[in-house]
Enzyme design. Structure first.
Site, PDB file in Angstrom:
ATOM      1  N   LYS A  14      26.279 -18.696  17.282  1.00  9.09           N
ATOM      2  CA  LYS A  14      25.760 -17.605  16.428  1.00  9.09           C
ATOM      3  C   LYS A  14      26.908 -16.734  15.893  1.00  9.09           C
ATOM      4  O   LYS A  14      26.962 -16.429  14.716  1.00  9.09           O
ATOM      5  CB  LYS A  14      24.766 -16.731  17.223  1.00  9.09           C
ATOM      6  CG  LYS A  14      23.595 -17.524  17.817  1.00  9.09           C
ATOM      7  CD  LYS A  14      22.639 -16.647  18.595  1.00  9.09           C
ATOM      8  CE  LYS A  14      23.179 -16.076  19.888  1.00  9.09           C
ATOM      9  NZ  LYS A  14      23.523 -17.099  20.920  1.00  9.09           N
ATOM     10  N   ARG A  89      15.361 -11.061  21.018  1.00  5.03           N
ATOM     11  CA  ARG A  89      15.529 -12.017  22.114  1.00  5.03           C
ATOM     12  C   ARG A  89      14.267 -12.171  22.939  1.00  5.03           C
ATOM     13  O   ARG A  89      14.251 -12.959  23.886  1.00  5.03           O
ATOM     14  CB  ARG A  89      16.630 -11.497  23.027  1.00  5.03           C
ATOM     15  CG  ARG A  89      17.845 -12.379  23.076  1.00  5.03           C
ATOM     16  CD  ARG A  89      18.853 -11.661  23.924  1.00  5.03           C
ATOM     17  NE  ARG A  89      19.850 -12.526  24.423  1.00  5.03           N
ATOM     18  CZ  ARG A  89      21.052 -12.651  23.887  1.00  5.03           C
ATOM     19  NH1 ARG A  89      21.372 -12.003  22.796  1.00  5.03           N
ATOM     20  NH2 ARG A  89      21.931 -13.431  24.461  1.00  5.03           N
ATOM     21  N   ARG A 128      35.510 -20.814  25.655  1.00  2.00           N
ATOM     22  CA  ARG A 128      35.619 -19.776  24.615  1.00  2.00           C
ATOM     23  C   ARG A 128      36.706 -18.759  24.951  1.00  2.00           C
ATOM     24  O   ARG A 128      36.865 -18.344  26.087  1.00  2.00           O
ATOM     25  CB  ARG A 128      34.287 -19.039  24.450  1.00  2.00           C
ATOM     26  CG  ARG A 128      34.425 -17.812  23.556  1.00  2.00           C
ATOM     27  CD  ARG A 128      33.122 -17.206  23.147  1.00  2.00           C
ATOM     28  NE  ARG A 128      32.218 -16.994  24.245  1.00  2.00           N
ATOM     29  CZ  ARG A 128      30.927 -16.748  24.099  1.00  2.00           C
ATOM     30  NH1 ARG A 128      30.401 -16.720  22.894  1.00  2.00           N
ATOM     31  NH2 ARG A 128      30.167 -16.559  25.149  1.00  2.00           N
ATOM     32  N   ARG A 161      35.429 -14.000  28.187  1.00  2.34           N
ATOM     33  CA  ARG A 161      34.351 -13.046  28.458  1.00  2.34           C
ATOM     34  C   ARG A 161      33.908 -13.106  29.919  1.00  2.34           C
ATOM     35  O   ARG A 161      33.845 -14.183  30.507  1.00  2.34           O
ATOM     36  CB  ARG A 161      33.156 -13.353  27.546  1.00  2.34           C
ATOM     37  CG  ARG A 161      33.062 -12.412  26.379  1.00  2.34           C
ATOM     38  CD  ARG A 161      32.053 -12.811  25.366  1.00  2.34           C
ATOM     39  NE  ARG A 161      30.699 -13.015  25.855  1.00  2.34           N
ATOM     40  CZ  ARG A 161      29.666 -13.308  25.080  1.00  2.34           C
ATOM     41  NH1 ARG A 161      29.855 -13.421  23.780  1.00  2.34           N
ATOM     42  NH2 ARG A 161      28.471 -13.492  25.584  1.00  2.34           N
ATOM     43  N   ARG A 172      22.163 -17.427  32.083  1.00  2.00           N
ATOM     44  CA  ARG A 172      21.902 -17.124  30.657  1.00  2.00           C
ATOM     45  C   ARG A 172      21.069 -18.238  30.003  1.00  2.00           C
ATOM     46  O   ARG A 172      20.195 -17.980  29.182  1.00  2.00           O
ATOM     47  CB  ARG A 172      23.224 -16.941  29.914  1.00  2.00           C
ATOM     48  CG  ARG A 172      23.899 -15.611  30.258  1.00  2.00           C
ATOM     49  CD  ARG A 172      25.384 -15.623  29.931  1.00  2.00           C
ATOM     50  NE  ARG A 172      25.668 -15.756  28.522  1.00  2.00           N
ATOM     51  CZ  ARG A 172      26.851 -16.138  28.045  1.00  2.00           C
ATOM     52  NH1 ARG A 172      27.852 -16.408  28.858  1.00  2.00           N
ATOM     53  NH2 ARG A 172      27.031 -16.243  26.747  1.00  2.00           N
TER      54      ARG A 172
HETATM   55  P1  AP5 Z   1      29.957 -18.527  19.757  1.00  2.00           P
HETATM   56  O1  AP5 Z   1      29.900 -18.523  18.263  1.00  2.00           O
HETATM   57  O2  AP5 Z   1      30.728 -17.430  20.428  1.00  2.00           O
HETATM   58  O3  AP5 Z   1      28.470 -18.649  20.365  1.00  2.00           O
HETATM   59  P2  AP5 Z   1      27.285 -17.608  20.432  1.00  2.00           P
HETATM   60  O4  AP5 Z   1      26.028 -18.329  20.107  1.00  2.00           O
HETATM   61  O5  AP5 Z   1      27.591 -16.391  19.621  1.00  2.00           O
HETATM   62  O6  AP5 Z   1      27.336 -17.315  22.002  1.00  2.00           O
HETATM   63  P3  AP5 Z   1      27.166 -16.019  22.859  1.00  2.00           P
HETATM   64  O7  AP5 Z   1      27.622 -16.411  24.235  1.00  2.00           O
HETATM   65  O8  AP5 Z   1      27.832 -14.838  22.223  1.00  2.00           O
HETATM   66  O9  AP5 Z   1      25.633 -15.837  22.852  1.00  2.00           O
HETATM   67  P4  AP5 Z   1      24.795 -15.110  23.875  1.00  2.00           P
HETATM   68  O10 AP5 Z   1      23.487 -15.090  23.164  1.00  2.00           O
HETATM   69  O11 AP5 Z   1      24.795 -15.683  25.237  1.00  2.00           O
HETATM   70  O12 AP5 Z   1      25.565 -13.709  24.060  1.00  2.00           O
HETATM   71  P5  AP5 Z   1      25.371 -12.258  23.421  1.00  2.00           P
HETATM   72  O13 AP5 Z   1      26.721 -11.740  23.159  1.00  2.00           O
HETATM   73  O14 AP5 Z   1      24.365 -12.243  22.336  1.00  2.00           O
HETATM   74  O15 AP5 Z   1      30.538 -19.948  20.204  1.00  2.00           O
HETATM   75  C1  AP5 Z   1      30.757 -20.265  21.558  1.00  2.00           C
HETATM   76  C2  AP5 Z   1      32.026 -21.145  21.683  1.00  2.00           C
HETATM   77  O16 AP5 Z   1      31.786 -22.397  21.052  1.00  2.00           O
HETATM   78  C3  AP5 Z   1      33.276 -20.556  20.994  1.00  2.00           C
HETATM   79  O17 AP5 Z   1      34.394 -20.843  21.776  1.00  2.00           O
HETATM   80  C4  AP5 Z   1      33.351 -21.271  19.650  1.00  2.00           C
HETATM   81  O18 AP5 Z   1      34.690 -21.381  19.203  1.00  2.00           O
HETATM   82  C5  AP5 Z   1      32.726 -22.623  19.974  1.00  2.00           C
HETATM   83  N1  AP5 Z   1      31.941 -23.161  18.869  1.00  2.00           N
HETATM   84  C6  AP5 Z   1      31.080 -22.449  18.074  1.00  2.00           C
HETATM   85  N2  AP5 Z   1      30.496 -23.268  17.170  1.00  2.00           N
HETATM   86  C7  AP5 Z   1      30.993 -24.522  17.420  1.00  2.00           C
HETATM   87  C8  AP5 Z   1      30.757 -25.810  16.828  1.00  2.00           C
HETATM   88  N3  AP5 Z   1      29.898 -25.955  15.810  1.00  2.00           N
HETATM   89  N4  AP5 Z   1      31.414 -26.886  17.341  1.00  2.00           N
HETATM   90  C9  AP5 Z   1      32.271 -26.722  18.401  1.00  2.00           C
HETATM   91  N5  AP5 Z   1      32.539 -25.531  18.998  1.00  2.00           N
HETATM   92  C10 AP5 Z   1      31.903 -24.444  18.511  1.00  2.00           C
HETATM   93  O19 AP5 Z   1      24.698 -11.482  24.673  1.00  2.00           O
HETATM   94  C11 AP5 Z   1      25.427 -11.230  25.850  1.00  2.00           C
HETATM   95  C12 AP5 Z   1      24.538 -10.444  26.818  1.00  2.00           C
HETATM   96  O20 AP5 Z   1      24.175  -9.174  26.235  1.00  2.00           O
HETATM   97  C13 AP5 Z   1      23.193 -11.084  27.193  1.00  2.00           C
HETATM   98  O21 AP5 Z   1      23.334 -11.990  28.272  1.00  2.00           O
HETATM   99  C14 AP5 Z   1      22.357  -9.854  27.560  1.00  2.00           C
HETATM  100  O22 AP5 Z   1      22.701  -9.385  28.850  1.00  2.00           O
HETATM  101  C15 AP5 Z   1      22.826  -8.813  26.556  1.00  2.00           C
HETATM  102  N6  AP5 Z   1      22.045  -8.797  25.291  1.00  2.00           N
HETATM  103  C16 AP5 Z   1      22.544  -9.070  24.041  1.00  2.00           C
HETATM  104  N7  AP5 Z   1      21.567  -8.952  23.125  1.00  2.00           N
HETATM  105  C17 AP5 Z   1      20.446  -8.594  23.792  1.00  2.00           C
HETATM  106  C18 AP5 Z   1      19.109  -8.355  23.383  1.00  2.00           C
HETATM  107  N8  AP5 Z   1      18.733  -8.461  22.095  1.00  2.00           N
HETATM  108  N9  AP5 Z   1      18.192  -8.051  24.332  1.00  2.00           N
HETATM  109  C19 AP5 Z   1      18.550  -7.928  25.630  1.00  2.00           C
HETATM  110  N10 AP5 Z   1      19.800  -8.153  26.097  1.00  2.00           N
HETATM  111  C20 AP5 Z   1      20.741  -8.494  25.174  1.00  2.00           C
END
Ligand code: AP5
Length: 215
Positions: A14, A89, A128, A161, A172
């Site tokens: 994402k 979410r 990552r 991270r 997760r």
């Molecule tokens: P990346 O693009 O970083 O993936 P992402 O989908 O953004 O992953 P996140 O881990 O950020 O998602 P998440 O939903 O777990 O975390 P969030 O920060 O929202 O890519 C990942 C890796 O893969 C990178 O190294 C990249 O280079 C590689 N890659 C990407 N695309 C690729 C491809 N096509 N091919 C190969 N490699 C690729 O949330 C974190 C925490 O915050 C949650 O656990 C929760 O505690 C809290 N939180 C956040 N939002 C909410 C909400 N709305 N409600 C409640 N709690 C929340």
């Protein structure tokens, strides 16, 4: 106001897709994960409240997230276009968003569902690395920086991270299946889901997303 939503499990890409879309579309990137991590870093009251949730891979309370989104949206002019990453979410958050985006003033136009398997996601999360200064995302194998540990864009230090360890990653993934995956049906019923094969390269994912937004 108009919004698109990037939906997908942890590591589905994402944040990476948002970086690509930002350069080619008018959507403003709003990542609840980044907002919460910044709050933890600053040591604010919000940061102290949410830190244990992030550490354990559990979701922060819906009402708190909806308040954050409302405040963030309120900072932009009426015609702003948002790209939500990591929000909504839960069904409750999605319903909350609908009340924040009433039909007359704006709506969700597309929900890009980044479909990937746990086999794709786990190695992505464990490899990552993120820039401490600008937040750019790299991967040790898939998208390595030119110089190890250093951001290509601004020379900032790359870090792993805190929630990218194996134990938190598993929790997760479980939280995603239980609480977030039901949103696919929710938005399918509204005719908004555009499913993207997120198992391919980042360029391929971006091309599919741009085509979906045009359609
Ligand atoms: P990346 O693009 O970083 O993936 P992402 O989908 O953004 O992953 P996140 O881990 O950020 O998602 P998440 O939903 O777990 O975390 P969030 O920060 O929202 O890519 C990942 C890796 O893969 C990178 O190294 C990249 O280079 C590689 N890659 C990407 N695309 C690729 C491809 N096509 N091919 C190969 N490699 C690729 O949330 C974190 C925490 O915050 C949650 O656990 C929760 O505690 C809290 N939180 C956040 N939002 C909410 C909400 N709305 N409600 C409640 N709690 C929340």
């Amino acid at each position: 106001m108009e919004a698109i939503i990037l939906l997908g499990g942890p590591g589905a890409g994402k944040g990476t897709l948002a970086e690509g879309l930002k350069k080619q579309t008018p959507y403003m990137h709003v990542s609840t994960g980044n907002i919460l991590r910044d709050a933890v870093k600053s040591g604010s009251k919000l940061g102290q409240t949410v830190e244990p949730f992030l550490k354990n891979g559990q979701l922060v309370a819906d009402e708190l997230i909806l308040e954050i989104i409302k405040e963030r949206m309120g900072q932009e002019p009426a015609g702003a276009k948002f790209m939500f990453d990591g929000f909504p979410r839960t069904i409750h958050q999605a319903e909350g968003l609908q009340t924040l985006l009433p039909d007359v003033n704006g709506s969700v136009s597309h929900v890009l569902n980044l479909a990937a398997t746990p086999q794709d996601l786990i190695p992505r999360l464990c490899g990552r690395r993120t820039c401490k200064t600008c937040g750019a995302i790299f991967h040790m194998v898939n998208m390595p920086p030119k110089e190890e540990g250093i951001c290509d864009l601004d020379g900032g230090e790359l870090f792993q991270r805190a929630d990218d360890n194996e134990e938190t990653v598993m929790s997760r993934l479980e939280v995603y299946e239980l609480q977030t995956a039901p949103l696919i049906d929710f938005y399918e019923k509204l005719g908004l889901i555009r499913t993207i094969n997120a198992g391919g390269s980042a360029d391929y994912v971006l091309d599919q997303a741009l085509a979906a937004l045009r359609g």
